[in-house]
Design a protein around this motif. Structure first.
Motif, mmCIF file in Angstrom:
data_model
loop_
_atom_site.group_PDB
_atom_site.id
_atom_site.type_symbol
_atom_site.label_atom_id
_atom_site.label_comp_id
_atom_site.label_asym_id
_atom_site.label_seq_id
_atom_site.Cartn_x
_atom_site.Cartn_y
_atom_site.Cartn_z
ATOM 1 N N TYR A 176 0.870 -1.182 0.000
ATOM 2 C CA TYR A 176 0.000 0.000 0.000
ATOM 3 C C TYR A 176 0.907 1.231 0.000
ATOM 4 O O TYR A 176 1.442 1.628 1.032
ATOM 5 N N ILE A 177 1.089 1.801 -1.185
ATOM 6 C CA ILE A 177 2.093 2.838 -1.406
ATOM 7 C C ILE A 177 1.420 4.164 -1.753
ATOM 8 O O ILE A 177 0.506 4.211 -2.589
ATOM 9 N N LYS A 178 1.862 5.211 -1.110
ATOM 10 C CA LYS A 178 1.331 6.551 -1.378
ATOM 11 C C LYS A 178 1.443 6.875 -2.864
ATOM 12 O O LYS A 178 2.485 6.684 -3.468
ATOM 13 N N GLY A 179 0.341 7.345 -3.440
ATOM 14 C CA GLY A 179 0.300 7.670 -4.861
ATOM 15 C C GLY A 179 -0.230 6.553 -5.736
ATOM 16 O O GLY A 179 -0.582 6.795 -6.893
ATOM 17 N N ASN A 180 -0.281 5.326 -5.198
ATOM 18 C CA ASN A 180 -0.785 4.190 -5.974
ATOM 19 C C ASN A 180 -2.314 4.120 -5.929
ATOM 20 O O ASN A 180 -2.942 4.571 -4.977
ATOM 21 N N GLU A 181 -2.896 3.500 -6.944
ATOM 22 C CA GLU A 181 -4.339 3.329 -7.013
ATOM 23 C C GLU A 181 -4.747 2.043 -6.301
ATOM 24 O O GLU A 181 -4.018 1.049 -6.319
ATOM 25 N N VAL A 182 -5.892 2.074 -5.646
ATOM 26 C CA VAL A 182 -6.460 0.885 -5.012
ATOM 27 C C VAL A 182 -7.918 0.742 -5.433
ATOM 28 O O VAL A 182 -8.564 1.707 -5.831
ATOM 29 N N GLU A 183 -8.408 -0.494 -5.366
ATOM 30 C CA GLU A 183 -9.820 -0.780 -5.604
ATOM 31 C C GLU A 183 -10.468 -1.098 -4.259
ATOM 32 O O GLU A 183 -9.850 -1.767 -3.425
ATOM 33 N N ILE A 184 -11.681 -0.649 -4.062
ATOM 34 C CA ILE A 184 -12.385 -0.913 -2.813
ATOM 35 C C ILE A 184 -13.792 -1.433 -3.113
ATOM 36 O O ILE A 184 -14.513 -0.860 -3.931
ATOM 37 N N PHE A 185 -14.136 -2.545 -2.465
ATOM 38 C CA PHE A 185 -15.465 -3.135 -2.566
ATOM 39 C C PHE A 185 -16.139 -3.067 -1.204
ATOM 40 O O PHE A 185 -15.481 -3.154 -0.170
ATOM 41 N N GLY A 186 -17.447 -2.946 -1.219
ATOM 42 C CA GLY A 186 -18.223 -2.991 0.008
ATOM 43 C C GLY A 186 -19.638 -3.439 -0.307
ATOM 44 O O GLY A 186 -19.944 -3.814 -1.442
ATOM 45 N N SER A 187 -20.505 -3.388 0.677
ATOM 46 C CA SER A 187 -21.894 -3.758 0.435
ATOM 47 C C SER A 187 -22.803 -2.746 1.119
ATOM 48 O O SER A 187 -22.434 -2.095 2.090
#
Length: 206
Positions: free
Chosen positions: A49-60
């Motif tokens: 988990y690197i500053k500036g990188n993109e992440v995907e987030i799932f929830g319900s």
């Protein structure tokens, strides 16, 4: 967008390295940022988990599953801050995509059932079995999606067909998931999304 995040639950976050995906808790939100805590991520996983990188987030939420992408803006240990996303996608059950499945499948109370896995979605899966199983029963199963991610739920056969495989009479079985937790459903959606993306990238390279 703030209300969507505040009313959501069972969030899971995926960095660029999919194997380091983990659950996350929403600890704060403003018009510009969202504060997250990754309670079970290991030290090695947190390195992805690197500053500036993109992440995907799932929830319900009450409408189904929600999905969005965002960027990490700050990180301190297991606490990270991401940009408040501008939009999100609501994923309904009818949109569950079926993909080739190369993970593992095992039955909790039965040995040597699975010969080969074929495909999977967030709603069910298809595999080749040594035994016919029974449509009116539910079977407890473990699904291994990656090195550190296992989904545990029940599966009820909905289609059973005798086929020939490797010179033997066996059964092709399609089943639907039962008694599955929201967090595990999200993990299956993640797996499908990532598999489709990888397949598209391979096609583009070819």
């Amino acid at each position: 967008m703030q209300n969507v995040i505040k009313n959501g639950k069972d969030f899971r976050i995926i960095p660029e390295k999919f194997e380091s995906s983990t659950i996350c808790n929403i600890v704060s939100s403003t018009e510009e940022t969202v504060g997250l805590n990754l309670p079970i991520a290991s030290v090695e996983e947190l390195k992805d988990y690197i500053k500036g990188n993109e992440v995907e987030i799932f929830g319900s939420n009450n409408d189904g599953l929600i999905y969005f992408t965002t960027e990490i803006t700050d990180k301190e240990g297991a606490n990270i801050t991401v940009k408040m996303p501008e939009s999100y996608k609501n994923i309904q059950r009818r949109e569950y995509s079926r993909v080739d499945f190369h993970g593992t499948l095992s039955f909790v109370d039965m040995n040597d059932v699975v010969i080969q896995t074929e495909d999977i979605s967030a709603g069910g899966l298809k595999f080749i079995s040594n035994v016919p199983l029974e449509e009116h029963l539910e079977y407890n199963i473990n699904i291994g999606l990656s090195n550190n991610l296992t989904v545990k739920c029940a599966m009820q056969p909905i289609r059973i067909q005798q086929v020939e495989y490797d010179g033997k009479n066996v059964w092709s079985i399609s089943g639907k998931f039962k008694n599955i937790e929201s967090i595990d459903r999200i993990a299956l959606v993640q797996y499908s999304f990532r598999s489709m993306t990888e397949a598209e990238n391979m096609e583009n390279k070819g």
